[in-house]
Write an enzyme that holds these catalytic residues in place. Structure first.
Site, PDB file in Angstrom:
ATOM      1  N   ASP A  10       0.851  -1.205   0.000  1.00 40.75           N
ATOM      2  CA  ASP A  10       0.000   0.000   0.000  1.00 40.75           C
ATOM      3  C   ASP A  10       0.881   1.248   0.000  1.00 40.75           C
ATOM      4  O   ASP A  10       0.837   2.034   0.927  1.00 40.75           O
ATOM      5  CB  ASP A  10      -0.941  -0.010   1.227  1.00 40.75           C
ATOM      6  CG  ASP A  10      -0.184  -0.034   2.558  1.00 40.75           C
ATOM      7  OD1 ASP A  10       0.992  -0.467   2.592  1.00 40.75           O
ATOM      8  OD2 ASP A  10      -0.758   0.417   3.579  1.00 40.75           O
ATOM      9  N   HIS A 253      10.034  -0.270   8.308  1.00 38.66           N
ATOM     10  CA  HIS A 253       9.099  -1.401   8.443  1.00 38.66           C
ATOM     11  C   HIS A 253       9.076  -2.420   7.286  1.00 38.66           C
ATOM     12  O   HIS A 253       9.424  -3.580   7.458  1.00 38.66           O
ATOM     13  CB  HIS A 253       7.669  -0.890   8.589  1.00 38.66           C
ATOM     14  CG  HIS A 253       7.423  -0.007   9.749  1.00 38.66           C
ATOM     15  ND1 HIS A 253       7.467  -0.445  11.050  1.00 38.66           N
ATOM     16  CD2 HIS A 253       7.108   1.312   9.820  1.00 38.66           C
ATOM     17  CE1 HIS A 253       7.177   0.555  11.858  1.00 38.66           C
ATOM     18  NE2 HIS A 253       6.962   1.626  11.144  1.00 38.66           N
TER      19      HIS A 253
HETATM   20  C1  BDR Z   1       3.027  -0.493   8.524  1.00 39.79           C
HETATM   21  O1  BDR Z   1       1.920   0.407   8.361  1.00 39.79           O
HETATM   22  C2  BDR Z   1       2.131   1.241   7.256  1.00 39.79           C
HETATM   23  O2  BDR Z   1       1.925   2.570   7.624  1.00 39.79           O
HETATM   24  C3  BDR Z   1       3.543   1.012   6.802  1.00 39.79           C
HETATM   25  O3  BDR Z   1       3.661   1.112   5.399  1.00 39.79           O
HETATM   26  C4  BDR Z   1       3.852  -0.375   7.278  1.00 39.79           C
HETATM   27  O4  BDR Z   1       3.434  -1.339   6.345  1.00 39.79           O
HETATM   28  C5  BDR Z   1       3.764  -0.145   9.803  1.00 39.79           C
HETATM   29  O5  BDR Z   1       2.909  -0.232  10.904  1.00 39.79           O
HETATM   30 CA    CA Z   2       2.910  -0.745   4.027  1.00 40.10          CA
END
Ligand code: BDR
Ligand code: CA
Length: 332
Positions: A10, A253
């Site tokens: 996403d 992340h």
């Molecule tokens: C996850 O949430 C999204 O905001 C980031 O892309 C990542 O996949 C981190 O909590």
């Molecule tokens: Ca993400």
């Protein structure tokens, strides 16, 4: 040997890091980006996926558009305050907008879940699915093809927080909170699956010095990662999340999920029956039976499979692999 990968994403600033790594790493053959709502709407995440593949020089990678909302609950607001209105730190360059179809990544004529199932059926046991957004497309693909776990080589999920506090509620991580029913359905199935959650992704920070090195040494990819991360780093600094480092920094992340595929030895995992809370004040919380008890309550009575959850990481090794890969591949 290279790993055929489908990245369910996403995009998202840290998604962009994960995509850049998948494109650049010689051990990864990126087959497709499947898109999902989350950080932004699915329309915007699909545009971003195409845009990023364009900037990263990978327009041969397919993009398949996926679900625009969770499978059960009402959608939550997108994460503009973290990733910017466009999901890429408001860094879209007007001159690079997608104005001609031909030169941009091919949009599949199948929706994401169908595309995942088709690819898995055509390449049994070969594909690693890395899911770095809400798990809606993965849950839908499972509904379409209950044998999916046996058709994939492995599933790597960025989501959840076990001992680490959540990043959207005291206990919930964003991807799991955005579609907790999907996350619980996915963990209820016996996959070769690993969860890469905040317990490790909050340890793999990337500083402005690192990002500046990429800007100066990794071509268009490095410049995009620098530009898109300005807003995201500001968010982390505003939350005090980067205070352990000596300078502005942000969490990588989603790139961590890709790094797990490349260097599992850098991660330490616990294993246990795992579930995701789908309602109430703890909605989105990842829970794991680390004791193997015969719990009496019905939620735990039914046999659920073990899932591996990462709890520690050698962050220097992981970050080093990311930086070296993007810089070396640019020089070559
Ligand atoms: C996850 O949430 C999204 O905001 C980031 O892309 C990542 O996949 C981190 O909590
Ligand atoms: Ca993400």
């Amino acid at each position: 040997m290279s790993y055929p990968v489908i990245l369910d994403t996403d995009p998202g600033v840290d998604d962009a890091m994960a995509i850049a790594l998948c494109v650049a790493h010689p051990k990864i053959e990126l087959l497709a980006l499947t898109t999902v709502f989350g950080n932004v709407s699915v329309d915007q995440s699909t545009r971003n996926a195409q845009y990023l593949l364009d900037v990263f020089g990978a327009t041969d990678v397919t993009v398949a558009k996926g679900l625009g909302k969770p499978i059960v609950q009402a959608p939550l607001p997108h994460s503009e305050s973290v990733h910017g209105d466009d999901g890429l730190g408001n860094c879209w360059d007007a001159s690079r907008q997608l104005n001609t179809e031909a030169k941009h990544a091919h949009l599949a004529n199948l929706p994401a879940a169908e595309y995942i199932v088709q690819q898995a059926q055509q390449n049994p046991g070969k594909i690693t699915l890395i899911a770095v957004g809400p798990l809606s497309n993965v849950a839908k693909a499972l509904q379409l093809e209950p044998n999916l776990p046996n058709l994939l080589r492995s599933l790597i999920i960025m989501g959840g927080a076990l001992d680490e506090p959540g990043n959207v509620t005291p206990v919930a991580e964003a991807n799991f909170l955005n579609d907790p029913h999907a996350a619980d359905q996915v963990l209820a199935v016996d996959w070769p699956a690993t969860v890469i959650g905040l317990d490790v992704t909050h340890r793999i920070m990337i500083s402005d010095t690192h990002l500046g090195t990429l800007r100066d040494n990794a071509g268009d990819t490095g410049r995009l990662l620098w530009d898109s991360s300005r807003f995201y780093v500001d968010f982390y600094v505003s939350k005090g999340a980067a205070k352990e480092s000596e300078e502005p920094a942000c969490a990588m992340h989603d790139a961590a999920a890709v790094l797990f595929l490349l260097m599992p030895e850098a991660f330490e995992c616990v294993t246990g029956r795992s579930r995701v809370v789908d309602s109430g004040i703890a909605v989105g919380q990842l829970t794991c039976d680390r004791k193997g008890y015969d719990y009496a309550l019905p939620h735990w009575k039914s046999v659920t499979p073990n899932t591996a959850i990462a709890v520690a990481v050698n962050d220097e090794l992981a970050r080093g692999e990311f930086l070296n890969c993007l810089i070396t591949q640019h020089i070559i």
